[in-house]
Design a protein around this motif. Structure first.
Motif, short mmCIF file in Angstrom:
data_model
loop_
_atom_site.label_atom_id
_atom_site.label_comp_id
_atom_site.label_asym_id
_atom_site.label_seq_id
_atom_site.Cartn_x
_atom_site.Cartn_y
_atom_site.Cartn_z
N ASP A 115 0.58 -1.13 -0.12
CA ASP A 115 -0.23 0.05 -0.08
C ASP A 115 0.74 1.30 -0.05
OD1 ASP A 115 -2.43 -1.39 -0.05
OD2 ASP A 115 -2.58 -1.47 2.07
N ASP A 116 1.97 1.37 0.94
CA ASP A 116 2.96 2.39 0.75
C ASP A 116 3.64 2.72 -0.54
OD1 ASP A 116 2.50 2.76 3.64
OD2 ASP A 116 4.06 1.55 4.00
N VAL A 117 3.92 1.57 -1.06
CA VAL A 117 4.48 1.54 -2.75
C VAL A 117 3.45 2.22 -3.52
CG1 VAL A 117 5.60 0.18 -4.37
CG2 VAL A 117 6.35 0.01 -2.13
N ALA A 118 2.15 1.53 -3.56
CA ALA A 118 1.09 1.66 -4.27
C ALA A 118 0.58 3.27 -4.45
CB ALA A 118 -0.26 1.15 -4.14
N ASN A 119 0.58 3.75 -3.06
CA ASN A 119 0.31 5.13 -2.89
C ASN A 119 1.50 6.23 -3.56
OD1 ASN A 119 -1.98 4.74 -1.50
ND2 ASN A 119 -0.93 4.87 0.71
N ILE A 120 2.69 5.83 -3.43
CA ILE A 120 3.74 6.62 -4.14
C ILE A 120 3.63 6.48 -5.59
CG2 ILE A 120 6.19 6.70 -4.29
CD1 ILE A 120 6.64 6.02 -1.29
N LEU A 121 3.35 5.51 -5.93
CA LEU A 121 3.33 5.16 -7.37
C LEU A 121 1.91 6.03 -8.17
CD1 LEU A 121 4.50 1.64 -7.77
CD2 LEU A 121 5.65 3.73 -8.54
N ASP A 122 0.67 6.05 -7.22
CA ASP A 122 -0.58 6.57 -7.88
C ASP A 122 0.15 7.94 -7.94
OD1 ASP A 122 -2.36 4.77 -7.98
OD2 ASP A 122 -2.80 4.91 -5.60
N GLU A 123 0.85 8.72 -6.79
CA GLU A 123 1.00 10.23 -7.01
C GLU A 123 1.95 10.30 -8.22
OE1 GLU A 123 3.04 11.71 -3.41
OE2 GLU A 123 1.56 10.40 -2.21
N TYR A 124 3.02 9.30 -8.36
CA TYR A 124 3.76 9.47 -9.59
C TYR A 124 2.95 9.38 -10.91
CZ TYR A 124 6.79 7.56 -13.37
OH TYR A 124 7.45 7.44 -14.49
N ASN A 125 1.96 8.48 -11.15
CA ASN A 125 1.27 8.41 -12.24
C ASN A 125 0.61 9.61 -12.48
OD1 ASN A 125 1.82 5.89 -13.22
ND2 ASN A 125 0.64 5.03 -11.75
N ILE A 126 0.11 10.22 -11.33
CA ILE A 126 -0.66 11.54 -11.58
C ILE A 126 0.27 12.72 -12.09
CG2 ILE A 126 -1.85 13.44 -10.47
CD1 ILE A 126 -3.17 11.19 -8.76
N ASP A 127 1.36 12.70 -11.24
CA ASP A 127 2.26 13.88 -11.57
C ASP A 127 2.83 13.64 -12.98
OD1 ASP A 127 1.76 15.23 -9.47
OD2 ASP A 127 3.55 14.63 -8.44
N TYR A 128 3.32 12.32 -13.54
CA TYR A 128 4.00 12.00 -14.64
C TYR A 128 3.00 12.29 -15.66
CZ TYR A 128 6.90 9.71 -17.67
OH TYR A 128 8.03 9.09 -18.95
N HIS A 129 1.79 11.97 -15.54
CA HIS A 129 1.02 12.02 -16.96
C HIS A 129 0.44 13.67 -16.96
CE1 HIS A 129 0.89 8.04 -18.01
NE2 HIS A 129 0.76 7.56 -16.83
N GLU A 130 0.46 14.14 -15.66
CA GLU A 130 0.12 15.76 -15.91
C GLU A 130 1.29 16.58 -16.60
OE1 GLU A 130 -1.98 19.07 -15.79
OE2 GLU A 130 -2.93 17.25 -15.27
N CYS A 131 2.42 16.36 -16.15
CA CYS A 131 3.47 16.83 -16.55
C CYS A 131 3.71 16.11 -18.19
CB CYS A 131 4.69 16.32 -15.97
SG CYS A 131 6.28 17.02 -16.89
N SER A 132 3.41 15.23 -18.49
CA SER A 132 3.44 14.69 -20.00
C SER A 132 2.69 15.61 -20.76
CB SER A 132 3.15 13.47 -20.14
OG SER A 132 3.39 12.88 -21.43
#
Length: 146
Positions: A12-29
């Motif tokens: 869950d800790d990793v999933a939460n970080i990766l959720d944030e990553y996906n949002i930021d990465y795709h928003e930046c893209s």
């Protein structure tokens, strides 16, 4: 959770970080445009019909070179911004996987993203990254203990 080699990481800790990553990465893209401000010309097109064919060919070559340079510059700028986001989240993940370097974590994200390329299945991607990170951490810890 894996404690095979004293690595205790909650998915869950990793999933939460990766959720944030996906949002930021795709928003930046999405925020970066990679379309140059100047037009691209196809062979046989004319810039000025009142000028010679030779002049038009040379002018198109010049303008397409400018287009290509601007396109490469825009792509480089976008790639740098996306890599900075990976670095930011690699820092967060390195707290959960202290035996791994940021370079190894980014490698795990890149390998998994390449396998899932074009897929919007973030849960599968997160699980794959989690498993790859655990694998890398366990192998590294195992080698250190030998």
């Amino acid at each position: 959770m894996s404690d095979l080699y004293n690595i205790n990481v909650d998915f869950d800790d990793v999933a939460n970080i990766l959720d944030e990553y996906n949002i930021d990465y795709h928003e930046c893209s999405r925020t970066f445009t990679t379309t140059p401000s100047c037009p691209h010309y196809a062979l046989g097109e004319y810039v000025d019909e009142n000028k010679s064919v030779k002049w038009n060919k040379e002018e198109i070559k010049k303008r397409n070179a400018i287009y290509k340079a601007e396109k490469e510059s825009l792509l480089l700028e976008k790639d740098k911004a996306l890599y900075n986001i990976k670095e930011k989240y690699a820092d967060k993940l390195s707290l959960l996987f202290p035996t791994l370097t940021n370079k190894e974590i980014i490698y795990a994200i890149d390998v998994t993203d390449d396998k899932q390329h074009g897929s919007d299945c973030y849960i599968d991607t997160e699980y794959s990254i989690y498993m790859l990170l655990l694998y890398l951490a366990n192998i590294k810890t195992f080698k250190e203990k030998m």
